[in-house]
Structure formats: structure tokens, C-alpha cells
Design an enzyme around this catalytic site. Structure first.
Site, PDB file in Angstrom:
ATOM      1  N   LYS A 198      33.889  43.353  12.326  1.00 15.17           N
ATOM      2  CA  LYS A 198      33.472  42.354  13.149  1.00 15.17           C
ATOM      3  C   LYS A 198      32.994  42.725  14.719  1.00 15.17           C
ATOM      4  O   LYS A 198      33.316  43.813  14.982  1.00 15.17           O
ATOM      5  CB  LYS A 198      34.678  41.359  13.143  1.00 15.17           C
ATOM      6  CG  LYS A 198      34.964  40.650  11.608  1.00 15.17           C
ATOM      7  CD  LYS A 198      33.722  39.931  10.952  1.00 15.17           C
ATOM      8  CE  LYS A 198      34.338  39.138  10.041  1.00 15.17           C
ATOM      9  NZ  LYS A 198      34.782  39.558   8.638  1.00 15.17           N
TER      10      LYS A 198
HETATM   11  C1  LIG Z   1      35.640  38.686   7.532  1.00 16.41           C
HETATM   12  C2  LIG Z   1      35.560  37.452   7.325  1.00 16.41           C
HETATM   13  C3  LIG Z   1      36.871  36.559   6.772  1.00 16.41           C
HETATM   14  C4  LIG Z   1      38.233  37.022   6.699  1.00 16.41           C
HETATM   15  O1  LIG Z   1      38.580  37.961   7.767  1.00 16.41           O
HETATM   16  P1  LIG Z   1      39.439  39.192   7.486  1.00 16.41           P
HETATM   17  O2  LIG Z   1      40.148  39.438   8.787  1.00 16.41           O
HETATM   18  O3  LIG Z   1      38.697  40.164   6.732  1.00 16.41           O
HETATM   19  O4  LIG Z   1      40.628  38.670   6.532  1.00 16.41           O
HETATM   20  C5  LIG Z   1      36.699  35.088   6.684  1.00 16.41           C
HETATM   21  N1  LIG Z   1      35.526  34.500   6.764  1.00 16.41           N
HETATM   22  C6  LIG Z   1      34.316  35.083   7.168  1.00 16.41           C
HETATM   23  C7  LIG Z   1      33.188  34.418   7.140  1.00 16.41           C
HETATM   24  C8  LIG Z   1      34.306  36.264   7.096  1.00 16.41           C
HETATM   25  O5  LIG Z   1      33.154  37.151   7.420  1.00 16.41           O
END
Ligand SMILES: *Cc1c(COP(=O)(O)O)cnc(C)c1O
Length: 399
Positions: free
Chosen positions: A186
Site C-alpha cells: 500500500k
Molecule cells: C489491501 C486491501 C484491504 C485489506 O488490507 P490488508 O491490510 O491487506 O488486510 C482491504 N480492502 C482493499 C480494497 C484493499 O486493497
């Protein structure tokens, strides 16, 4: 979405503070911890940055969603409306509470279509969860209106759109609650981690307890804490929060670089007749984490992505056929395949996917190509990539 491209002195310093004391836990151990409270610090900085009153870190974006819903009182049998194009975490976080995810069509914003949402509302609906996919957002005003009319919670999944805005407010602050992920890929990363933000004091207090076994966090004696309700362990570690503290200091720089690299690709693709960009609502601004565009047909989109790959360009995606992000390949959800028995409310409440019509979603995502924007790419590299992408698309369109 570049956080991991940018590790440096800032992250090392914060992590070393934690390691030198040896206290990797965010709570307790006061005499040992040399006054470091990295998770608290991150929460304060993050709430300020977003323009929100409260922030609560969690162990992941997925757990942030679960904690957010639990804090708003969502539980077994409640329906939560979310888009057909998202990440599997969105429906996992709902099912974890025994609540029922109801998938709904997207539109040319690649996010929830308010008209489709309206049709999906039932007496069991408790929340609408727009997911700001690939850095941008749907029209939130009509969703806010629906929530008002039907007394629903608006929960923004802003995991992929940190830094984007809507009507001059940061994404994540428009709904009752907003959730973010700081996983490894992210825009800001902790390695693993997440956060929810809210202006609702009660939700914030509930979240603070729920993510730590329901401990009430009163007094300094951890062992004496009481439990006003059941909780789980969705805590962030001090070590992960420290990485995030290093990252968050680079936030403005990251978004600015995403924007300038995005503009280069946008410029090149604008010259190609037949390319249409994803619609961004008026008064909204993307986070520029991805650039999304449409081709006139599914066939042209497939040909374009093949050409892009053949040209040696990576990080462009055809989500329509992707296992993680689109309902078509979610066999485990459709078949209700679980390790144990799913709660009865979930088993009985899930849609019959054989009978649900997602042709509107198909018509948009089938024609879509999505290009990741990294901050590590120099101007020259970005221009070279962009020219190759534009050329690949042009030749697909010419056939
Ligand atoms: C990455 C993501 C999540 C979950 O995040 P994690 O930290 O990997 O559990 C939820 N929703 C979306 C749209 C994502 O891209």
C-alpha cells in the site's frame, strides 16, 4: 502504491527506538519503554493528516474493517452492501462478524453505483461499504443520502486510496468510519497494519477496546482492566507502528510523485483515440495510485493487455480476470467453501450468484485496464513506459 519503495533513515530511526527498549507491545511495560508509544504517535499524526478526530491502528486493513463494523454494532445476520469489484478482504471482514456481504454493481467510476445500491437495500441492511478502488471514488453524496434515509452506517474502505479527496475532505473522513491498510504494497506501509478513523466518539471508544480483547484501558494495571464487552486481538505491534511513523513523514512527497508520474501516462494515453479514462466525480481528486482506462470492447482490452505485456511493460492489470479482485473468480465465496461451518445467517443470507445479474459490472471491468503508478520510476522511465503502453493500446485498436 509505493511505500516499500522508499525505506530509509526515517523508518530505521523509529524502529531502532523500539528495539533499544525491547518493548514491542503498544500497551504497558511503562518502566522499560523509554517513553516510546509509536502506535499512539502514529494515530495522532494520522488523525491530523486525515482531518479526523479519532484514529485507531489495527493489525491489518482487513481487521480495521471488522473492528470498524463491530464498533458500530454490526453483527450476525446484518447485511453490508459492497461492490463486485474490490479485494476479498472486504467480504471476509463482514463474514468474520457473522454479517452478510451483499455484492452490488459498479459504474464507470469502477466503484459502487448508488442506483444499484438503492435496489439492494433490505430491512436487514445495516451498512454501505464503498470501496475506493485503485485510488478513486464513486459519488458519495447519493450514498450519504441513502444512509440518512434508511439509518445506515457509511463505511469507506479507503485502503487503496489514501491521499484522495472528495469535496475537499480526505477519503475516509466522509463516512461514519473510514478504513486504511498499511500492508506491504500500500501507499504507506507498516509491513502489516491498518487503521480506522472516525469522528464518532462512541465508535472510537468501542474500537479501542474491541481490538484489544475488550480490555477497558482504564488505569495503568493491565491485569486489573475490566471487559465491558467481548473483543478480539487485532492489535498493531509497536514495531510495525514505528515503520509507519517513518513512512507517514513522506506522505506529501509520495502523493505528489504519484501525481506527476500519473500525469505522464495520462498525457500519452490522451493522444490515443478510443481510450476513455475512468470517471472521477466532480469535486473529487484521485490519489493517483493507479491510472485506469477503458477500451471500446472487451476484445480490445484483452488485446491491449497482451500487447502491453509483449512490449515488456509490467504492473498493468486486467482485473476482469483476476482471482483477488473480481466476483467472477470468487468460487470460495460463491460455493461457501469454509474450513468450518459458516454461521447460519451467512449461509442463508448470501446471494445466489447463479441468479444475480452483474452484467453492468462486467460491461465496465471487461473493458478496463489498470496501470500501477510507482514513485520509484524517474520521469524518463515513466515517459518510456507510457509511450510503450500507448503504442501497445494503439496497435490493439488499429487491428
Ligand atoms: C489491501 C486491501 C484491504 C485489506 O488490507 P490488508 O491490510 O491487506 O488486510 C482491504 N480492502 C482493499 C480494497 C484493499 O486493497
Amino acid at each position: 502504491m509505493p511505500g516499500f519503495e522508499l525505506f530509509g533513515e526515517e523508518e530505521r530511526k523509529e524502529v531502532n527506538d523500539v528495539l533499544e527498549s525491547g518493548v514491542l507491545m503498544r500497551y504497558g511495560f511503562d518502566p522499560m519503554r523509554n517513553g516510546h508509544f509509536k502506535a499512539n504517535e502514529f494515530e495522532n499524526e494520522f488523525a491530523n493528516l486525515m482531518g479526523s478526530q479519532f484514529a485507531q491502528m489495527t493489525s491489518s486493513g482487513t481487521s480495521a474493517l471488522t473492528v470498524a463494523m463491530a464498533s458500530a454494532g454490526i453483527g450476525a445476520g446484518d447485511e453490508v452492501i459492497l461492490p463486485s469489484f474490490t479485494f476479498v478482504a472486504s467480504f471476509e471482514s463482514v463474514i468474520a462478524l457473522g454479517a452478510v456481504p451483499i455484492l452490488c454493481d459498479i459504474d464507470d467510476t469502477l466503484c459502487l453505483d448508488a442506483k444499484a445500491v438503492e435496489k439492494s437495500i433490505t430491512s436487514k441492511t445495516k451498512a454501505i461499504m464503498p470501496v475506493h478502488m485503485c485510488g478513486s471514488v464513486t459519488e458519495l453524496a447519493p450514498l450519504q443520502e441513502l444512509c440518512k434515509q434508511h439509518d445506515l452506517i457509511l463505511l469507506e474502505d479507503a485502503c487503496q486510496a489514501i491521499g484522495g479527496s472528495y469535496h475537499n475532505k480526505m477519503l475516509g473522513t466522509i463516512g461514519d468510519l473510514g478504513c486504511f491498510s498499511f500492508d506491504f504494497v500500500k501507499t504507506i506501509t507498516c509491513g502489516e497494519g491498518g487503521a480506522l478513523i472516525t469522528n464518532n466518539k462512541k465508535f472510537a471508544e468501542n474500537a479501542d477496546k474491541y481490538q484489544d480483547h475488550g480490555h477497558d484501558h482504564v488505569g495503568s494495571d493491565r491485569g486489573a482492566e475490566k471487559h465491558p464487552f467481548l473483543g478480539y486481538n487485532y492489535r498493531i505491534s509497536e514495531l510495525h507502528a514505528a515503520v509507519g511513523l517513518g513512512q507517514i513523514k513522506k506522505f506529501e512527497k509520495i502523493i505528489a510523485k504519484q501525481k506527476s508520474n500519473f500525469s505522464i501516462l495520462h498525457g500519452e494515453l490522451s493522444k490515443v483515440e478510443g481510450v476513455e479514462f475512468r470517471r472521477v466525480p466532480e469535486n473529487a481528486e484521485e490519489s493517483y495510485a493507479f491510472l485506469n482506462f477503458f477500451l471500446p470492447t472487451e476484445e480490445k482490452a484483452k488485446k491491449s493487455i497482451t500487447n502491453i505485456k509483449d512490449a515488456g511493460v509490467d504492473a498493468c492489470f486486467y482485473w476482469y480476470e483476476n482471482n483477488w479482485h473480481y466476483y467472477k473468480k470468487w468460487e470460495h465465496l460463491k460455493n461457501q467453501t469454509s474450513l468450518g461451518k459458516l454461521p447460519e445467517e451467512v449461509r442463508n443470507g448470501l446471494q445466489d450468484f447463479e441468479k444475480t445479474d452483474f452484467s453492468q459490472s462486467d460491461s465496465f471491468l471487461g473493458r478496463n485496464i489498470s496501470c500501477l503508478i510507482k514513485v520509484g520510476w524517474s520521469k524518463e522511465e515513466m515517459l518510456e513506459r507510457s509511450k510503450k503502453i500507448a503504442e501497445a493500446v494503439k496497435s490493439a485498436l488499429a487491428e
